[in-house]
Design an enzyme around this catalytic site. Structure first.
Site, PDB file in Angstrom:
ATOM      1  N   ILE A   1      -3.082  16.285  13.397  1.00 36.66           N
ATOM      2  CA  ILE A   1      -1.703  16.657  13.101  1.00 36.66           C
ATOM      3  C   ILE A   1      -1.442  16.382  11.619  1.00 36.66           C
ATOM      4  O   ILE A   1      -1.866  15.355  11.079  1.00 36.66           O
ATOM      5  CB  ILE A   1      -0.716  15.844  13.955  1.00 36.66           C
TER       6      ILE A   1
ATOM      7  N   LYS B   1      -6.216   3.594  21.353  1.00 37.47           N
ATOM      8  CA  LYS B   1      -5.626   4.783  21.963  1.00 37.47           C
ATOM      9  C   LYS B   1      -6.138   5.012  23.379  1.00 37.47           C
ATOM     10  O   LYS B   1      -5.403   5.508  24.246  1.00 37.47           O
ATOM     11  CB  LYS B   1      -5.889   6.003  21.079  1.00 37.47           C
TER      12      LYS B   1
ATOM     13  N   TYR C   1      -9.348   2.164  16.293  1.00 34.26           N
ATOM     14  CA  TYR C   1      -8.289   3.129  16.609  1.00 34.26           C
ATOM     15  C   TYR C   1      -8.550   3.796  17.964  1.00 34.26           C
ATOM     16  O   TYR C   1      -7.647   3.903  18.803  1.00 34.26           O
ATOM     17  CB  TYR C   1      -8.216   4.171  15.498  1.00 34.26           C
TER      18      TYR C   1
ATOM     19  N   GLY D   1       8.070   3.600  15.129  1.00 31.09           N
ATOM     20  CA  GLY D   1       7.372   4.317  14.069  1.00 31.09           C
ATOM     21  C   GLY D   1       8.066   5.606  13.716  1.00 31.09           C
ATOM     22  O   GLY D   1       7.426   6.620  13.416  1.00 31.09           O
ATOM     23  N   ALA D   2       9.402   5.582  13.713  1.00 34.19           N
ATOM     24  CA  ALA D   2      10.184   6.819  13.622  1.00 34.19           C
ATOM     25  C   ALA D   2      10.658   7.155  12.220  1.00 34.19           C
ATOM     26  O   ALA D   2      11.450   8.073  12.038  1.00 34.19           O
ATOM     27  CB  ALA D   2      11.391   6.741  14.558  1.00 34.19           C
ATOM     28  N   SER D   3      10.174   6.437  11.214  1.00 31.96           N
ATOM     29  CA  SER D   3      10.651   6.709   9.854  1.00 31.96           C
ATOM     30  C   SER D   3       9.922   7.867   9.196  1.00 31.96           C
ATOM     31  O   SER D   3      10.325   8.335   8.125  1.00 31.96           O
ATOM     32  CB  SER D   3      10.524   5.459   8.979  1.00 31.96           C
ATOM     33  N   ARG D   4       8.835   8.354   9.823  1.00 34.72           N
ATOM     34  CA  ARG D   4       8.073   9.437   9.211  1.00 34.72           C
ATOM     35  C   ARG D   4       7.196  10.110  10.261  1.00 34.72           C
ATOM     36  O   ARG D   4       7.079   9.646  11.395  1.00 34.72           O
ATOM     37  CB  ARG D   4       7.177   8.884   8.100  1.00 34.72           C
TER      38      ARG D   4
END
Length: 245
Positions: A189, A160, A156, A12-15
């Site tokens: 965040i 988590k 969700y 999930g590192a594109s944003r």
């Protein structure tokens, strides 16, 4: 701590948080494997920034982490390209919010599949490399929703919370071989997921003891700390401005 000669996989590192984590680890010298689901251009841009700003190797890999076989193939490709894997950050996640009384099965399943099963898949396929090398560090991105629940997010929050249990079990299983597993539990965040929240006027900000939302870089700092904390495993580090105290 410097990470020259180390390779980190960040899902999930594109944003958002994943992009901040990738750039933080790159700034410390790590080579970066950027794993993304859909946005190839954004993933390539993160690779470019890591390479140009920090002089590290970076490459992107499309993968639906919820697919066991795809995850296996992606890890295989990363090992071929980088030689070995030293760090894994399980950040890939989705939301499908709704009240539990009206939530569809598909929405529940998809969130659990990506957020929880996806982390299992990546850990499962990286574990052999970690065990053979007798070193490795895993950080799972959980959430304060997994610690205290959140109305409208049964799926969700369950995913988590499950990540926290997964983290502790993996930490116990792999500790004797020098492999650590920890979790970070962010609060509110500023990312695409929370972009509609207005920090100046939203009551959520007022409920946070520090009085503001966090930034992806705040989470990235916590991940970097856990990657280098050689005597910390099975820990859940909140990055939430104190909201889950």
């Amino acid at each position: 701590m410097l990470m020259q000669g180390k390779t980190a996989i960040v899902t999930g590192a594109s944003r958002g948080i994943g992009a901040a984590v990738a750039k933080k680890l790159a700034s410390m010298g790590a080579s970066i494997a950027v794993v993304y689901a859909n946005n190839r251009d954004a993933a390539e841009e993160i690779c470019r920034q890591c390479a140009e700003e920090y002089g590290v190797r970076a490459a992107s890999y499309a993968c639906d982490v919820s697919d066991f076989a795809q995850a296996a193939e992606t890890v295989k490709l990363i090992r071929r390209d980088f030689g070995n894997i030293h760090m894994l950050v399980n950040n890939a996640g989705v939301t499908r919010d709704g009240l539990v009384a009206a939530m569809g099965e598909a929405d529940f399943d998809r969130v659990l599949d990506v957020n929880l099963k996806g982390a299992f898949n990546m850990i499962r396929h990286c574990a052999r490399a970690f065990l053979v090398a007798r070193e490795g560090a895993i950080v799972n991105i959980s959430s304060v929703s997994g610690l205290m629940g959140n109305a409208g997010q049964a799926n969700y929050s369950a995913s988590k919370a499950g990540l926290i249990g997964l983290t502790k079990s993996v930490a116990r299983e792999l500790a004797s071989r020098g492999v650590r597993c920890n979790a970070v539990a962010p609060g509110f965040i500023r990312t695409d997921m929370t972009g509609e929240l207005n920090e100046a006027s939203n009551r959520l900000a007022q409920s946070i003891p520090l009085g503001r939302f966090g930034a992806p870089e705040d989470v990235a700092e916590a991940v970097a700390y856990l990657m280098g904390a050689d005597y910390v495993t099975g820990e859940v580090l909140r990055v939430d401005g104190g909201i889950a105290m």
